[in-house]
Scaffold this active site. Structure first.
Site, short mmCIF file in Angstrom:
data_model
loop_
_atom_site.label_atom_id
_atom_site.label_comp_id
_atom_site.label_asym_id
_atom_site.label_seq_id
_atom_site.Cartn_x
_atom_site.Cartn_y
_atom_site.Cartn_z
CG HIS A 35 35.20 30.95 37.52
ND1 HIS A 35 36.08 30.00 37.03
CD2 HIS A 35 35.19 30.75 38.87
CE1 HIS A 35 36.56 29.27 38.03
NE2 HIS A 35 36.03 29.71 39.15
CG ASP B 196 58.62 41.88 32.96
OD1 ASP B 196 58.32 43.02 32.55
OD2 ASP B 196 59.79 41.50 33.10
#
Length: 433
Positions: A154, A373
């Site tokens: 992070h 995808d």
């Protein structure tokens, strides 16, 4: 999720590092005060692709990652420190961790919508070494389904930057080198968020930002639950909130339910805080592909009676959140950056619960969560792999993207049943209006 031991149900069969396909800059990448203020730990994500996802070919995924790491080269580096002792990213091209595993389970055995330490332990790789920026794990189920676990440091990036990389990686997997023309290049100039010299913190400018709150290692157990709000229910909720945004409307509902469930004194001060993306709010705006942390923490405060009371319209609660968002401008953001630089932010604890007077909502609304995808369709589920901080909630678009929203809430187990009852009662009431 069924009771199981991850070392028995998921077996690692390969572990390697994927380096950029081409030479990339070798340097220390300076981190902004906002990067340094972020939790020094890895955000764990999990993507689920149902049966028939045999399109996920390990060699192709590695090749696509090697291509994506050329423009996104900080992800192939390591977290380190410079000569002055300031944390930085050492861009050395050593690569991202890539783990392949197989599971004796079928995908339906696992509840991917409900984050847990068990879910993370099974499907997100162990971070070794701890300086890694990016680690991934592809797990093949015996039913043909596939889980993709991702852990991202992070301190290196926020949510928008993480999902930007996932878009690029999956595009290279689908389209090969042809994806280069369509992938938006990241901007690595973090000096755009450098503190001013001298720093200037305008009086009152930080009133809208949320002071740091100490997390506690409370012995009381926490529990995580997932809730859904349908498209029709969301529309009704937004009408009840006076046309407020999706985030402000859902935030108002969560704030009210959590405050009521905790049974706090009517005069107690409660706060709702949230990280806000300011990429388009500063002047000039940041490049759309800015790669790093570009969030500041905002908050709305009130007394319990004005949040939890049935006499207080939910629209007034939503208005408090809307007001906090509206105050975010270039002056506020620059003052927040200067304040963080002056304060010298240390390492934030990765775990712990918020005080009962606090709720923090992380929004992934509008982010391209489901664009990962890799060649044969979008993921069925995208979620954090774990959620171990009491008082934290995540809000995201449900699948498909126009279906509504999904909420993942973590709070004290003693309060969750009442929170759940209030949540569904409010949703049912809203739907009748």
């Amino acid at each position: 999720m069924k009771s199981m031991e991850s070392n028995k149900q998921v077996q690692v069969i390969e572990s390697s590092f994927v380096a950029p396909r081409e030479a990339t800059p070798t340097k220390g990448l300076w981190l902004s005060p906002l990067d340094l203020a972020a939790t020094r730990g890895h955000t764990p994500l999990v993507y689920l692709y149902r049966s028939g996802a045999a399109f996920i070919d390990v060699a192709r995924l590695k090749e696509a990652m090697a291509k994506a790491l050329v423009p996104f080269y900080p992800f192939a580096g390591r977290l380190g420190v410079n000569a002055d002792g300031r944390v930085e990213i050492s861009c050395n091209g050593e690569g991202a961790l890539f783990v392949v595993a197989r599971s004796s389970l079928v995908a339906e055995d696992v509840d991917f919508s409900r984050p847990s330490l068990q879910l993370r332990g099974m499907f997100v790789p162990r971070i070794e070494p701890s300086s890694l920026i990016l680690a991934t794990q592809v797990t093949f189920f015996k039913c043909g389904g596939v889980a993709l676990g991702v852990a991202v440091q992070h301190a290196a990036v926020d949510g928008p930057s993480t999902f930007h990389f996932m878009q690029a990686w999956s595009a290279f997997s689908r389209n090969g080198d042809g994806a280069a023309a369509t992938v938006e290049l990241p901007c690595h100039d973090r000096t755009l968020l450098r503190a001013r010299n001298p720093p200037i913190v305008h009086p009152g400018a930080l009133a809208a930002t949320c002071p740091r709150v100490a997390l506690s290692d409370s012995p009381e157990p926490t529990v995580t639950e997932a809730f859904t709000i349908s498209r029709a229910q969301l529309a009704a909720l937004k009408r009840l909130c006076g046309g407020a945004s999706t985030f402000c409307s859902v935030g108002a509902l969560l704030w009210r339910c959590a405050t009521t469930a905790r049974q706090l004194p009517p005069s107690a001060t409660v706060r709702l805080s949230f990280p806000a993306n300011f990429r388009r709010r500063v002047r000039p705006p940041l490049p759309s592909g800015y790669f790093g942390n570009a969030l500041i923490s905002l908050c709305a405060a009130s007394v319990v009676a004005d949040v939890a009371s049935e006499a207080a319209p939910l629209a007034s609660v939503a208005a408090r959140i809307t007001g906090a968002v509206a105050r975010m401008d270039d002056v506020l953001v620059r003052s927040a950056i200067d304040h963080l630089e002056l304060a010298g932010m240390g390492i934030r604890p990765p775990r712990g619960s918020l005080p009962e007077t606090e709720i923090r909502i992380v929004s992934w609304l509008g982010m391209p969560l489901h664009d990962a995808d890799f060649g044969s369709g979008s993921p069925q589920v995208v979620s954090r792999a774990d959620s171990v901080r009491g008082g934290f909630a995540h809000v995201m678009d449900d699948v498909p993207a126009d279906a509504g929203v999904r909420v993942v809430m973590c709070m004290k187990a003693a309060n969750m049943d009442e929170f759940k009852r209030l949540f569904y009662a409010n949703i049912a009431h809203t739907s009748k209006l």
